[in-house]
Motif scaffolding. Structure first.
Motif, PDB file in Angstrom:
ATOM      1  N   ALA B 236      24.935   6.447  51.356  1.00 41.84           N
ATOM      2  CA  ALA B 236      25.656   5.394  52.081  1.00 41.84           C
ATOM      3  C   ALA B 236      27.144   5.621  51.954  1.00 41.84           C
ATOM      4  O   ALA B 236      27.585   6.416  51.129  1.00 41.84           O
ATOM      5  CB  ALA B 236      25.288   4.027  51.493  1.00 41.84           C
ATOM      6  N   ASN B 237      27.940   4.912  52.797  1.00 43.36           N
ATOM      7  CA  ASN B 237      29.390   5.026  52.650  1.00 43.36           C
ATOM      8  C   ASN B 237      29.844   4.176  51.472  1.00 43.36           C
ATOM      9  O   ASN B 237      29.135   3.287  51.022  1.00 43.36           O
ATOM     10  CB  ASN B 237      30.096   4.645  53.960  1.00 43.36           C
ATOM     11  CG  ASN B 237      29.849   3.187  54.324  1.00 43.36           C
ATOM     12  OD1 ASN B 237      28.880   2.589  53.853  1.00 43.36           O
ATOM     13  ND2 ASN B 237      30.698   2.627  55.156  1.00 43.36           N
ATOM     14  N   LYS B 238      30.989   4.432  50.980  1.00 44.53           N
ATOM     15  CA  LYS B 238      31.582   3.700  49.842  1.00 44.53           C
ATOM     16  C   LYS B 238      30.540   3.479  48.748  1.00 44.53           C
ATOM     17  O   LYS B 238      30.201   2.363  48.355  1.00 44.53           O
ATOM     18  CB  LYS B 238      32.159   2.364  50.312  1.00 44.53           C
ATOM     19  CG  LYS B 238      33.366   2.533  51.218  1.00 44.53           C
ATOM     20  CD  LYS B 238      33.961   1.199  51.639  1.00 44.53           C
ATOM     21  CE  LYS B 238      33.160   0.593  52.792  1.00 44.53           C
ATOM     22  NZ  LYS B 238      33.682  -0.685  53.279  1.00 44.53           N
ATOM     23  N   ILE B 239      29.994   4.599  48.285  1.00 46.32           N
ATOM     24  CA  ILE B 239      28.815   4.559  47.422  1.00 46.32           C
ATOM     25  C   ILE B 239      29.092   3.828  46.103  1.00 46.32           C
ATOM     26  O   ILE B 239      28.237   3.100  45.600  1.00 46.32           O
ATOM     27  CB  ILE B 239      28.281   5.994  47.197  1.00 46.32           C
ATOM     28  CG1 ILE B 239      26.842   5.964  46.647  1.00 46.32           C
ATOM     29  CG2 ILE B 239      29.164   6.799  46.278  1.00 46.32           C
ATOM     30  CD1 ILE B 239      25.817   5.688  47.674  1.00 46.32           C
ATOM     31  N   GLY B 261      24.800  10.994  46.201  1.00 43.79           N
ATOM     32  CA  GLY B 261      23.736  10.048  46.546  1.00 43.79           C
ATOM     33  C   GLY B 261      23.441   9.153  45.361  1.00 43.79           C
ATOM     34  O   GLY B 261      23.626   9.538  44.210  1.00 43.79           O
ATOM     35  N   LEU B 262      23.005   7.940  45.665  1.00 44.73           N
ATOM     36  CA  LEU B 262      22.713   6.984  44.606  1.00 44.73           C
ATOM     37  C   LEU B 262      21.226   7.021  44.273  1.00 44.73           C
ATOM     38  O   LEU B 262      20.385   6.915  45.156  1.00 44.73           O
ATOM     39  CB  LEU B 262      23.123   5.579  45.079  1.00 44.73           C
ATOM     40  CG  LEU B 262      22.768   4.402  44.166  1.00 44.73           C
ATOM     41  CD1 LEU B 262      23.472   4.517  42.828  1.00 44.73           C
ATOM     42  CD2 LEU B 262      23.118   3.088  44.853  1.00 44.73           C
ATOM     43  N   VAL B 279      21.028  -6.426  51.724  1.00 46.16           N
ATOM     44  CA  VAL B 279      22.337  -6.494  51.074  1.00 46.16           C
ATOM     45  C   VAL B 279      23.332  -5.631  51.821  1.00 46.16           C
ATOM     46  O   VAL B 279      24.475  -6.043  52.074  1.00 46.16           O
ATOM     47  CB  VAL B 279      22.227  -6.042  49.593  1.00 46.16           C
ATOM     48  CG1 VAL B 279      23.615  -5.894  48.973  1.00 46.16           C
ATOM     49  CG2 VAL B 279      21.402  -7.047  48.798  1.00 46.16           C
ATOM     50  N   ALA B 280      22.864  -4.433  52.223  1.00 47.23           N
ATOM     51  CA  ALA B 280      23.750  -3.520  52.950  1.00 47.23           C
ATOM     52  C   ALA B 280      24.211  -4.158  54.259  1.00 47.23           C
ATOM     53  O   ALA B 280      25.401  -4.139  54.596  1.00 47.23           O
ATOM     54  CB  ALA B 280      23.040  -2.195  53.211  1.00 47.23           C
ATOM     55  N   ALA B 281      23.255  -4.737  54.992  1.00 43.84           N
ATOM     56  CA  ALA B 281      23.570  -5.327  56.292  1.00 43.84           C
ATOM     57  C   ALA B 281      24.523  -6.513  56.133  1.00 43.84           C
ATOM     58  O   ALA B 281      25.516  -6.636  56.857  1.00 43.84           O
ATOM     59  CB  ALA B 281      22.282  -5.770  56.989  1.00 43.84           C
ATOM     60  N   ILE B 287      24.079   2.493  55.688  1.00 46.53           N
ATOM     61  CA  ILE B 287      23.152   3.371  54.978  1.00 46.53           C
ATOM     62  C   ILE B 287      22.751   4.547  55.868  1.00 46.53           C
ATOM     63  O   ILE B 287      22.223   4.347  56.958  1.00 46.53           O
ATOM     64  CB  ILE B 287      21.890   2.599  54.522  1.00 46.53           C
ATOM     65  CG1 ILE B 287      22.282   1.572  53.454  1.00 46.53           C
ATOM     66  CG2 ILE B 287      20.845   3.568  53.967  1.00 46.53           C
ATOM     67  CD1 ILE B 287      21.123   0.830  52.858  1.00 46.53           C
ATOM     68  N   GLU B 288      23.068   5.766  55.400  1.00 48.53           N
ATOM     69  CA  GLU B 288      22.693   6.972  56.159  1.00 48.53           C
ATOM     70  C   GLU B 288      21.206   7.255  56.047  1.00 48.53           C
ATOM     71  O   GLU B 288      20.519   7.554  57.004  1.00 48.53           O
ATOM     72  CB  GLU B 288      23.436   8.193  55.602  1.00 48.53           C
ATOM     73  CG  GLU B 288      24.803   8.414  56.178  1.00 48.53           C
ATOM     74  CD  GLU B 288      25.467   9.573  55.472  1.00 48.53           C
ATOM     75  OE1 GLU B 288      24.857  10.667  55.433  1.00 48.53           O
ATOM     76  OE2 GLU B 288      26.578   9.376  54.925  1.00 48.53           O
TER      77      GLU B 288
END
Lengths: 256, 329
Positions: B236-239, B261-262, B279-281, B287-288
């Protein structure tokens, strides 16, 4: 018993590998022929040994030279074994380093002896007269000579990291030993008039001197007066062998 | 079960570098014990000491009841070794190599032929036994070495990286042989490997080794259980911010960032995944990709060391140069 069997199998391996290597066996014909024919003829024209034809005199020297060069070269097997990993298989075996060294040494000596026998055959073909009894008597002498020389080769190889450095050291040792052994011309004794003192001294400390002298005594018979009595020559060679085997065992026991 | 190998504070230093650091392991009779770790972890050094090739600089160890320093000869008689690098004589035939080994290890001559024939059959080389070994493929050489290690009926068989540089089918084959050999001869096998799948599929117990120490030791399944659940890998961005956010909102604290990657270790990954998406949304993270899987030994290694075993570049180089060495010959 285990030690003996291990020793035997190491000996057998060296001999088998040697006999399988046709190029090595065949290439061994070339050098002695060159020495005997070209050098023998050329040198013989200007140089006379009383009572003996020069080629006849040279022949035991060339036997000695062959034993020297092939014996020393045998050390290469240590480097090959290390390079190709087989040395590890031998080093972790439950066998003493003494047996390990002896097995390899006997095997390589047998190979060198075979080379020496080939030179005998070549000599016969080239018209050197060889008494059958003298021939048989020279076999144990040849073996004794190879023990010590092969040991030197194995010891050097056990310290060398690469084929290149082994080759370089070889030339450095082989040629002086050869030239200072009396193989080509007398260095010590009544025939050696005018030879510089340092050369005579160096020759005295050269084990091959005694080997060549012993072979000459046996092969030339009564017409040749040796530098030393035959038994002295043989005692010196045996002493040299024992020392070299001891050093070799030490060198092999520090090998990893 | 009796312990066939016991080490006590076994240590080996090389000029200030501690390759093996106060190692205490026990290997039970009859098991396949795997030493897993990246290159340079000290696996080969450990094996070398147990095989009496290398003397320890500290501590002690017993193999088959014999001290590896004081009773080296008895230890050597008790063990078989397959080295990381080839150690056969390729100018001899396969059968000759085996005879030589039998003689070096004092196998009675009356039994040699039978044992050798059996081993050749076991590693399926009976039809090639009388060919020079220089004509063998890498896998065939490896198989012969495996068989050779058994000729003298060792109590322990050491395998140092048994399948390095071999293609997948051959590796599969070798694994099969190792299991069969172990069953047929009732021996203990100690193997080192940096392949996770190899350790996982072969070993009864695994010691994970790093920087000369055992950092975890158990059965493969127990080791994986210690991770308590599944692994979710997220790109994801800004991991970093996202990681912090997930810890705050969902209590996902068991996370590591590997190669950007996390990786999160959780119970019931299937139900956690949708929450992560929410949470991401809600917080405008993009999220890639997101991936859920059961934990493997790789994760175990990661868990204990904070490093990925595969991020070790020298390993690949080693595998490659090993292949080259085999090809040259």
């Amino acid at each position: 018993m285990t030690e003996l069997r291990g020793l035997y199998t190491l000996w057998f391996r060296e001999v088998k590998r040697y006999l399988r290597d046709r190029t090595r066996v065949i290439s061994s014909f070339v050098q002695p022929i060159l020495w005997l024919v070209i050098f023998g003829a050329g040198f013989g024209m200007h140089f006379a040994i009383p009572g003996v034809n020069y080629q006849q005199y040279l022949f035991p020297g060339i036997i000695g030279q062959t034993l020297l060069f092939t014996s020393m070269f045998m050390g290469i097997s240590v480097i090959w074994d290390r390079e190709f990993g087989f040395m590890k298989e031998i080093l972790v075996a439950p066998i003493s380093r003494f047996s390990l060294f002896l097995g390899k040494m006997f095997g390589d000596s047998t190979d060198a002896l075979i080379q020496g026998l080939i030179v005998f055959a070549l000599g016969a073909v080239l018209g050197i007269s060889i008494d059958p009894i003298a021939f048989l008597a020279s076999i144990p002498i040849m073996l004794l000579i190879t023990f010590g020389l092969v040991s030197i080769g194995l010891i050097i190889a056990s310290f060398m990291g690469s084929l290149e450095s082994f080759g370089a050291i070889q030339t450095f040792i082989n040629l002086p030993l050869f030239f200072l052994s009396g193989a080509l011309f007398p260095i010590n004794g009544p025939l050696a008039q005018g030879v510089p003192g340092w050369m005579q001294a160096a020759s005295t400390f050269n084990p091959l001197t005694y080997g060549v002298d012993a072979l000459r005594s046996v092969l030339l018979g009564g017409s040749y007066v040796g530098l030393q009595p035959l038994w002295v020559n043989i005692a010196v060679i045996c002493g040299f062998d024992v020392v070299m085997i001891a050093v070799g065992t030490w060198a092999f026991s520090r090998m990893k | 079960m009796t312990n066939i190998i016991e080490t006590n504070q076994l240590t080996r230093r090389f000029n200030g570098l501690t390759a093996v650091d106060k190692l205490d392991i026990t290997v039970e009779s009859g098991e396949i014990f795997g030493l897993l770790g990246p290159n340079g972890a000290g696996k080969t050094t450990t094996i070398s000491m147990l095989c009496t090739i290398l003397k320890p600089t500290g501590g002690s160890a017993k193999v088959n009841g014999f001290d590896i320093v004081k009773q080296a000869m008895q230890v050597r008689k008790s063990i078989g070794i397959v080295f990381q690098d080839p150690s056969i004589d390729d100018r001899l035939t396969g059968r000759e190599n085996l005879y030589m080994h039998a003689n070096l290890y004092g196998v009675p001559s009356s039994e040699q032929k039978e044992r050798i024939d059996r081993v050749l059959k076991l590693v399926e080389l009976d039809d090639r036994a009388d060919d020079l070994m220089r004509t063998y493929s890498g896998g065939m050489r490896r198989r012969l070495e495996l068989g050779r290690g058994l000729i003298h009926y060792p109590k322990v068989l050491f395998l140092d990286e048994p399948t390095v540089g071999l293609d997948p089918q051959t590796r599969d084959h070798i694994w099969k042989y190792i299991r069969e050999l172990k069953e047929a001869h009732d021996i203990t096998v100690v193997l080192t490997t940096h392949y996770m799948d190899e350790a996982d599929r072969l070993s009864d117990r695994i010691g994970i080794m790093d920087h000369g120490k055992i950092i975890a030791l158990d059965t493969p399944s127990k080791l994986k259980e210690t991770l308590e659940g599944d692994v979710i890998t997220i790109k994801a961005n800004k991991i970093d911010e996202f990681t912090a956010l997930l810890a705050e909102k969902l209590g996902l604290t068991q996370s590591v960032i590997v190669d950007g990657g996390l990786e999160i270790t959780v119970h019931g990954g299937k139900s956690v995944m949708p929450r992560i998406m929410e949470v991401a949304a809600a917080n405008k993270f993009f999220i890639e990709s997101i991936l859920l899987r059961e934990p493997n030994l790789e994760d175990v290694f990661l868990h204990y060391t904070g490093r990925n075993i595969r991020s070790d570049n020298t390993r690949e180089l080693h595998g490659f140069s090993a292949i080259q060495r085999r090809k040259i010959r």
